[in-house]
Design an enzyme around this catalytic site. Structure first.
Site, PDB file in Angstrom:
ATOM      1  N   GLU A 134      35.882  41.337  36.120  1.00 51.98           N
ATOM      2  CA  GLU A 134      35.316  40.387  35.143  1.00 51.98           C
ATOM      3  C   GLU A 134      34.477  41.014  34.038  1.00 51.98           C
ATOM      4  O   GLU A 134      33.399  40.518  33.715  1.00 51.98           O
ATOM      5  CB  GLU A 134      34.478  39.327  35.895  1.00 51.98           C
ATOM      6  CG  GLU A 134      35.270  38.618  36.967  1.00 51.98           C
ATOM      7  CD  GLU A 134      34.486  37.547  37.725  1.00 51.98           C
ATOM      8  OE1 GLU A 134      33.263  37.460  37.547  1.00 51.98           O
ATOM      9  OE2 GLU A 134      35.116  36.795  38.476  1.00 51.98           O
ATOM     10  N   GLU A 242      43.264  35.913  43.658  1.00 50.70           N
ATOM     11  CA  GLU A 242      42.318  34.915  44.202  1.00 50.70           C
ATOM     12  C   GLU A 242      42.853  33.500  43.992  1.00 50.70           C
ATOM     13  O   GLU A 242      42.112  32.584  43.610  1.00 50.70           O
ATOM     14  CB  GLU A 242      40.938  35.060  43.530  1.00 50.70           C
ATOM     15  CG  GLU A 242      40.377  36.473  43.583  1.00 50.70           C
ATOM     16  CD  GLU A 242      38.982  36.630  42.976  1.00 50.70           C
ATOM     17  OE1 GLU A 242      38.290  35.612  42.759  1.00 50.70           O
ATOM     18  OE2 GLU A 242      38.587  37.778  42.710  1.00 50.70           O
TER      19      GLU A 242
HETATM   20  C1  GLA Z   1      35.070  35.659  41.542  1.00 56.76           C
HETATM   21  C2  GLA Z   1      34.999  36.923  42.408  1.00 56.76           C
HETATM   22  C3  GLA Z   1      35.264  36.618  43.857  1.00 56.76           C
HETATM   23  C4  GLA Z   1      34.516  35.382  44.313  1.00 56.76           C
HETATM   24  C5  GLA Z   1      34.860  34.233  43.398  1.00 56.76           C
HETATM   25  C6  GLA Z   1      34.158  32.973  43.836  1.00 56.76           C
HETATM   26  O1  GLA Z   1      36.342  35.255  41.297  1.00 56.76           O
HETATM   27  O2  GLA Z   1      35.908  37.908  41.998  1.00 56.76           O
HETATM   28  O3  GLA Z   1      34.866  37.709  44.633  1.00 56.76           O
HETATM   29  O4  GLA Z   1      33.145  35.624  44.328  1.00 56.76           O
HETATM   30  O5  GLA Z   1      34.423  34.558  42.095  1.00 56.76           O
HETATM   31  O6  GLA Z   1      34.218  32.791  45.199  1.00 56.76           O
END
Ligand code: GLA
Length: 332
Positions: A134, A242
């Protein structure tokens, strides 16, 4: 019951690995689902900087080690998550003795020591790392997120340095840049520019992680396809890292539902079916699709963006039973 349906990961073996994030608790409470349906595991929190390196001279590998041992026992891949991020750091990392920011050289040394220790420990066990998480700005003209102590102290080269340190610690690990809103056209272009720049400089980067925190209305399939195409044009592999499919649009702050409606479940099933069909089209470029949770009882979306609101974003329900979405992605 889950054992009556075919294994999700076995069905997808010809295409890509199918993973989920896990916690120390879900290794026990969701063991059957993990063993039967997923062949890649990501630690939801315990490989992040704060939990694994709480003070300058202490590392706490207890939970990460347990998860890696579980993966080994059950022949699962492990995705390492994550080395350098602006969140979930231990406060000491950026501080000098007076409580101010450390200088650039000190922070680079800390980063190198951290990456070297963590990546070396799991050499051969963790097959890929989200090295930087990020770093790109959501909106506005800046490519990089400005509110990050890594950027503020080190400058933009914190990104390439992180990849170099990780590669030195484990030359065989696949190294990823990972981000969210990855299919939104403006941010997609920024991620593309960042990663293209890294490639041009010869930085050891092997893949882009598309977090894919999506919902049943957004993003459009066209935008997802466009993102996959554009990232893949860099000659890198892609992981969906994710994935979840919230029942609510981001702006929707409704809190009145105790159960998902039939329409929601149907719409979610349709969306999962569409995105998995798209992932299969790009199998080979996409080599891992990881869900952010094994079942609806353990999703971070129960507390985001509305604290305490129920959500049902995954493939197995609160009782760990297959949802319509699961049935649909198994039918092809
Ligand atoms: C981001 C992070 C993850 C997690 C999500 C929320 O996407 O990369 O590790 O913390 O936020 O759960």
């Amino acid at each position: 019951m889950s054992e009556l349906i075919q294994s999700l990961y076995k069905k997808y073996e010809p295409f890509f690995a199918v993973g989920t994030c896990v916690s120390p608790r879900t290794l026990e409470t969701h063991k059957e689902l993990l063993v039967n349906h997923f062949n890649s595991l990501t630690s939801e929190n315990h490989m992040k900087f704060g939990p694994i390196h709480p003070t300058p001279d202490t590392y706490d590998f207890t939970q990460a080690d347990r998860m890696v041992a579980f993966a080994k026992e059950h022949s699962k891949l492990v995705r390492g998550h994550t080395l350098v991020w602006h969140n979930q750091n231990a406060p000491w990392v950026f501080q000098d003795e007076g409580g101010g920011f450390v200088g650039k050289d000190v922070l680079l040394k800390r980063m190198e020591e951290h990456i070297n220790t963590v990546v070396s420990r799991y050499r051969g066990a963790v097959y890929c790392w989200d090295v930087v998480n990020e770093a790109v700005a959501d909106s506005g003209p800046d490519v990089l997120r400005q509110k990050s102590p890594w950027l503020e102290i080190i400058g933009p080269e914190f990104i390439e340095k992180a990849f170099e340190y990780a590669h030195a610690a484990d030359p065989d690990a696949l190294l990823f840049y990972n981000d969210y809103n990855e299919s939104q056209p403006d941010k997609r272009d920024k991620i593309y520019r960042l990663v293209r720049g890294l490639k041009e400089k010869g930085v050891p980067i092997h893949g882009i992680g598309l977090q894919a925190h999506w919902n049943i209305h957004w993003p459009s399939l066209d935008d997802i396809r466009e993102a996959i195409e554009q990232y893949a044009s860099l000659g890198l592999q892609l992981h969906i890292t994710e994935l979840d499919m919230s029942m609510f649009a981001f702006e929707d702050r409704r809190t009145d539902l105790a159960e998902p409606t039939a329409e929601m479940l149907e719409k979610q099933a349709e969306r999962y079916e569409q995105v998995f069909a798209l992932f299969r089209e790009y199998a080979g470029v996409i080599t891992n699709v990881t869900l952010w949770g094994a079942a609806d009882d353990v999703t971070w979306l129960h507390n985001f963006p509305v604290r305490g609101r129920k959500n049902w974003p995954l493939l197995f329900d609160m009782q760990h039973k297959p949802k319509p979405a699961l049935e649909r992605i198994m039918r092809f």
